[in-house]
Design a protein around this motif. Structure first.
Motif, PDB file in Angstrom:
ATOM      1  N   GLU A 235       0.561  -1.235   0.120  1.00  0.00           N
ATOM      2  CA  GLU A 235       0.020   0.218   0.169  1.00  0.00           C
ATOM      3  C   GLU A 235       0.579   1.674   0.263  1.00  0.00           C
ATOM      4  OE1 GLU A 235      -2.835  -0.490  -0.598  1.00  0.00           O
ATOM      5  OE2 GLU A 235      -2.917  -2.545  -0.649  1.00  0.00           O
ATOM      6  N   SER A 236       2.351   0.963  -0.329  1.00  0.00           N
ATOM      7  CA  SER A 236       3.095   2.583   0.123  1.00  0.00           C
ATOM      8  C   SER A 236       3.550   2.735  -1.814  1.00  0.00           C
ATOM      9  CB  SER A 236       4.197   1.929   0.336  1.00  0.00           C
ATOM     10  OG  SER A 236       5.178   3.620   0.151  1.00  0.00           O
ATOM     11  N   GLU A 237       2.910   4.113  -1.710  1.00  0.00           N
ATOM     12  CA  GLU A 237       3.312   4.918  -3.188  1.00  0.00           C
ATOM     13  C   GLU A 237       4.555   5.467  -3.878  1.00  0.00           C
ATOM     14  OE1 GLU A 237       1.065   6.558  -5.301  1.00  0.00           O
ATOM     15  OE2 GLU A 237      -0.726   5.886  -4.368  1.00  0.00           O
ATOM     16  N   ASN A 238       5.831   5.085  -2.519  1.00  0.00           N
ATOM     17  CA  ASN A 238       7.382   5.179  -2.972  1.00  0.00           C
ATOM     18  C   ASN A 238       7.723   3.615  -3.327  1.00  0.00           C
ATOM     19  OD1 ASN A 238      10.109   4.989  -2.054  1.00  0.00           O
ATOM     20  ND2 ASN A 238       9.437   5.730  -0.359  1.00  0.00           N
ATOM     21  N   PHE A 239       7.917   3.754  -4.167  1.00  0.00           N
ATOM     22  CA  PHE A 239       9.473   2.491  -5.407  1.00  0.00           C
ATOM     23  C   PHE A 239      10.432   2.422  -5.636  1.00  0.00           C
ATOM     24  CE2 PHE A 239       4.294   3.652  -6.996  1.00  0.00           C
ATOM     25  CZ  PHE A 239       3.445   1.792  -6.863  1.00  0.00           C
ATOM     26  N   THR A 240      11.174   3.258  -4.505  1.00  0.00           N
ATOM     27  CA  THR A 240      12.248   3.241  -4.734  1.00  0.00           C
ATOM     28  C   THR A 240      12.967   2.177  -4.500  1.00  0.00           C
ATOM     29  OG1 THR A 240      12.610   4.130  -2.498  1.00  0.00           O
ATOM     30  CG2 THR A 240      12.979   5.235  -4.011  1.00  0.00           C
ATOM     31  N   ALA A 241      12.835   0.874  -3.536  1.00  0.00           N
ATOM     32  CA  ALA A 241      13.195  -0.449  -3.270  1.00  0.00           C
ATOM     33  C   ALA A 241      12.681  -1.137  -4.055  1.00  0.00           C
ATOM     34  CB  ALA A 241      12.822  -0.792  -1.798  1.00  0.00           C
ATOM     35  N   TRP A 242      11.812  -0.820  -5.852  1.00  0.00           N
ATOM     36  CA  TRP A 242      11.383  -2.323  -6.246  1.00  0.00           C
ATOM     37  C   TRP A 242      12.629  -2.609  -7.116  1.00  0.00           C
ATOM     38  CZ3 TRP A 242       5.942  -3.240  -6.589  1.00  0.00           C
ATOM     39  CH2 TRP A 242       5.306  -3.542  -7.710  1.00  0.00           C
ATOM     40  N   LYS A 243      12.455  -4.002  -6.764  1.00  0.00           N
ATOM     41  CA  LYS A 243      13.168  -4.271  -7.880  1.00  0.00           C
ATOM     42  C   LYS A 243      12.764  -5.136  -9.448  1.00  0.00           C
ATOM     43  CE  LYS A 243      17.519  -6.168  -6.875  1.00  0.00           C
ATOM     44  NZ  LYS A 243      18.169  -7.357  -5.558  1.00  0.00           N
ATOM     45  N   ALA A 244      11.743  -6.345  -8.803  1.00  0.00           N
ATOM     46  CA  ALA A 244      11.135  -6.581  -9.200  1.00  0.00           C
ATOM     47  C   ALA A 244       9.996  -6.294 -11.026  1.00  0.00           C
ATOM     48  CB  ALA A 244      10.079  -7.033  -8.980  1.00  0.00           C
ATOM     49  N   ASN A 245      10.048  -6.647 -12.168  1.00  0.00           N
ATOM     50  CA  ASN A 245       9.034  -6.141 -13.524  1.00  0.00           C
ATOM     51  C   ASN A 245       7.691  -5.787 -12.339  1.00  0.00           C
ATOM     52  OD1 ASN A 245       7.166  -8.860 -12.592  1.00  0.00           O
ATOM     53  ND2 ASN A 245       7.620  -9.545 -15.081  1.00  0.00           N
ATOM     54  N   ILE A 246       7.137  -5.734 -13.602  1.00  0.00           N
ATOM     55  CA  ILE A 246       5.687  -5.084 -12.985  1.00  0.00           C
ATOM     56  C   ILE A 246       4.383  -5.573 -12.055  1.00  0.00           C
ATOM     57  CG2 ILE A 246       4.558  -5.144 -15.158  1.00  0.00           C
ATOM     58  CD1 ILE A 246       5.243  -1.687 -13.729  1.00  0.00           C
ATOM     59  N   ARG A 247       4.274  -6.931 -12.816  1.00  0.00           N
ATOM     60  CA  ARG A 247       3.556  -7.819 -11.773  1.00  0.00           C
ATOM     61  C   ARG A 247       4.201  -8.915 -10.744  1.00  0.00           C
ATOM     62  NH1 ARG A 247       1.664 -10.960 -17.543  1.00  0.00           N
ATOM     63  NH2 ARG A 247       3.619 -12.366 -17.097  1.00  0.00           N
ATOM     64  N   GLY A 248       5.176  -8.240  -9.654  1.00  0.00           N
ATOM     65  CA  GLY A 248       6.331  -8.203  -8.552  1.00  0.00           C
ATOM     66  C   GLY A 248       6.258  -8.884  -9.029  1.00  0.00           C
ATOM     67  N   VAL A 249       7.285 -10.082  -9.821  1.00  0.00           N
ATOM     68  CA  VAL A 249       8.155 -11.128 -10.418  1.00  0.00           C
ATOM     69  C   VAL A 249       9.388 -10.301 -10.647  1.00  0.00           C
ATOM     70  CG1 VAL A 249       8.698 -12.661 -11.647  1.00  0.00           C
ATOM     71  CG2 VAL A 249       6.843 -12.408 -11.052  1.00  0.00           C
ATOM     72  N   ASP A 250      10.933 -10.848  -9.980  1.00  0.00           N
ATOM     73  CA  ASP A 250      11.708 -11.055  -9.377  1.00  0.00           C
ATOM     74  C   ASP A 250      12.684 -11.245 -11.335  1.00  0.00           C
ATOM     75  OD1 ASP A 250      14.962 -10.168  -9.794  1.00  0.00           O
ATOM     76  OD2 ASP A 250      15.363 -10.396  -7.548  1.00  0.00           O
ATOM     77  N   LEU A 251      12.848 -10.996 -12.113  1.00  0.00           N
ATOM     78  CA  LEU A 251      13.186 -11.181 -13.212  1.00  0.00           C
ATOM     79  C   LEU A 251      14.774 -11.887 -13.134  1.00  0.00           C
ATOM     80  CD1 LEU A 251      13.168  -8.316 -15.661  1.00  0.00           C
ATOM     81  CD2 LEU A 251      11.496 -10.233 -15.204  1.00  0.00           C
ATOM     82  N   ASN A 252      15.891 -11.240 -12.123  1.00  0.00           N
ATOM     83  CA  ASN A 252      16.426 -12.096 -12.449  1.00  0.00           C
ATOM     84  C   ASN A 252      16.984 -13.372 -11.329  1.00  0.00           C
ATOM     85  OD1 ASN A 252      19.559 -12.246 -13.138  1.00  0.00           O
ATOM     86  ND2 ASN A 252      20.159 -11.780 -10.845  1.00  0.00           N
ATOM     87  N   ASN A 253      15.647 -13.433 -11.143  1.00  0.00           N
ATOM     88  CA  ASN A 253      15.443 -15.147 -10.306  1.00  0.00           C
ATOM     89  C   ASN A 253      14.016 -16.313 -10.976  1.00  0.00           C
ATOM     90  OD1 ASN A 253      16.896 -15.115  -7.283  1.00  0.00           O
ATOM     91  ND2 ASN A 253      15.075 -13.462  -7.140  1.00  0.00           N
ATOM     92  N   GLN A 254      14.702 -15.647 -12.365  1.00  0.00           N
ATOM     93  CA  GLN A 254      13.038 -16.363 -13.340  1.00  0.00           C
ATOM     94  C   GLN A 254      13.800 -17.674 -14.423  1.00  0.00           C
ATOM     95  OE1 GLN A 254      10.321 -15.900 -15.279  1.00  0.00           O
ATOM     96  NE2 GLN A 254       9.834 -16.428 -12.880  1.00  0.00           N
ATOM     97  N   PHE A 255      15.258 -17.949 -13.495  1.00  0.00           N
ATOM     98  CA  PHE A 255      15.798 -18.638 -15.194  1.00  0.00           C
ATOM     99  C   PHE A 255      16.049 -19.966 -14.551  1.00  0.00           C
ATOM    100  CE2 PHE A 255      16.729 -14.590 -16.692  1.00  0.00           C
ATOM    101  CZ  PHE A 255      16.660 -14.507 -17.891  1.00  0.00           C
ATOM    102  N   PRO A 256      15.935 -21.440 -15.600  1.00  0.00           N
ATOM    103  CA  PRO A 256      16.066 -23.286 -15.122  1.00  0.00           C
ATOM    104  C   PRO A 256      17.114 -23.149 -14.767  1.00  0.00           C
ATOM    105  CG  PRO A 256      15.059 -22.628 -17.157  1.00  0.00           C
ATOM    106  CD  PRO A 256      15.807 -21.183 -16.756  1.00  0.00           C
TER     107      PRO A 256
END
Length: 395
Positions: A235-256
């Motif tokens: 519920e915060s609109e401070n996004f400075t700590a956001w690392k994920a993509n827009i769906r909230g998935v960390d792209l650098n934890n996505q690989f098999p």
């Protein structure tokens, strides 16, 4: 810069006239037969632009050429419809000039709009580069790849997997711009002449893997995604700590690459600003695009730019080849960054690349501090990172 072929002209002649390597001119005109130039054909001359000059009393082509350090022919060829033997005061003619300053402006918050503007300008002035869209983000933004060079060695450098690590994009784009300047001006970077690498290396650059996330960090949410990302962000609109993509998935934890270990031990069990690896490997379009790019291109080495720590990781589960150690030592020598072979981490892009292809892969953690690193650190980061980029070409 564009010019029109005259009777008797050749691409080799243009190279002599503008002091450019032949391969850059050839590759800037891929649809032109160099052995059969037709009069009137439009030719692109890389690394040059023109400006309009208004004739004043006493001007001649010879004087103007001397003033601007040009061969008079360079002015004549750009003004074929003007009677240059009878210049009149007030006439405007085109004067060519060599581009010697960067196009990329690093004093900006570097989102995808800035990136696309710079890419268009670089493509205009350096038409020997190739750009293509390798995929799209969740919100439909293009993921761009830039290719430079014709060599057998294939290297990929990518940036901004993580949204609040967006400073990696202007770092990479500045290197790209400096490389292009060095090629067209036959100059060196860090004391090393760049032109031979154009023929020995094909450099692939993906400057922004996560454009949706970068835009969120820098500009905040659009109305389209506001409710979802604010909910993910507690519920915060401070996004400075956001690392994920827009769906909230960390792209650098996505690989098999032992993804299931990260899935089990990562604290977020659903979409989050960081660390959530998704419901399965390769569910996100950005990660899929990068995986497909690697499978298609079969790079010989890969460098992923992140922040922060002034160190880099180069091993994964013993799958890395012996040459990776040699390259790592050179990266550490030229930059002062600490080399780390193994860390307790899986499912990263570099991890998967090493595991699947047994080729050297590196994750560079640029700068020090708290993400997002401020632009005030830019030049210090670039000074230490530039030698790594160059070492990647020659090792």
């Amino acid at each position: 810069m564009k010019l029109r072929v005259r009777s008797g002209d050749s691409l080799w002649y243009y190279c002599q006239l503008f002091l450019l390597p032949l391969d850059l001119v050839l590759d800037s005109n891929p649809d032109v037969d160099p052995n059969n130039l037709s009069v009137g054909t439009e030719i692109s001359i890389p690394g040059f632009n023109t400006f309009g000059y208004k004739i004043t009393k006493g001007d001649t082509i010879w004087k103007l050429a001397q003033s601007y350090h040009l061969n008079p022919e360079a002015i004549l060829i750009l003004n074929q419809t003007v009677n240059l033997n009878r210049l009149r005061i007030g006439d405007v003619i085109n004067i060519p000039f060599r581009i010697t300053r960067p196009i990329v402006n690093v004093g900006l918050k570097y989102d995808d709009a800035v990136l696309n503007k710079h890419l268009c300008e670089l493509q205009r002035f350096y038409p020997f580069i190739k750009t293509r869209t390798i995929g799209k983000s969740v919100l439909g933004k293009p993921l761009q790849e830039i290719l430079i060079g014709t060599g057998q060695k294939k290297i990929n450098i990518n940036a901004a997997f993580h949204a609040n690590e967006w400073i990696t994009t202007p770092i990479l784009m500045t290197f790209l711009n400096d490389y292009l300047l060095a090629l067209t001006n036959t100059q060196n970077l860090c004391g090393i002449v760049m032109n031979p690498f154009y023929r020995s290396v094909q450099l692939s650059v993906v400057p922004m893997v996560n454009p949706d996330g970068v835009s969120l960090v820098l500009k905040g949410p659009t109305e389209e995604v506001r409710d979802s990302v604010v909910g993910i962000n507690n519920e915060s609109e401070n996004f400075t700590a956001w690392k994920a993509n827009i769906r909230g998935v960390d792209l650098n934890n996505q690989f098999p690459a032992k993804w299931e270990i990260e899935k089990e031990r990562k604290e977020p069990k659903g979409p989050a600003p960081r660390d959530y690896p998704g419901d399965a490997p390769l569910t996100e379009p950005e990660a899929i695009a990068m995986a497909n790019l690697v499978k298609e291109s079969r790079f010989d080495r890969l460098i992923a730019l992140h922040t922060q720590g002034e160190e880099f990781y180069w091993g994964y589960e013993g799958f890395e080849p012996e040459e990776a150690s040699i390259i790592a030592k050179e990266f550490a020598r030229v930059s002062g960054y600490k080399e780390v072979q193994y860390i307790d981490s899986h499912a990263g892009f570099k991890d998967w690349f090493i595991q699947e292809f047994r080729k050297p892969g590196f994750t560079l953690e640029l700068g020090k501090g708290i993400n997002p690193l401020p632009l005030s650190q830019f030049y210090d980061i670039y000074r230490k990172t530039l030698p790594i980029f160059i070492a990647a070409l020659y090792t």
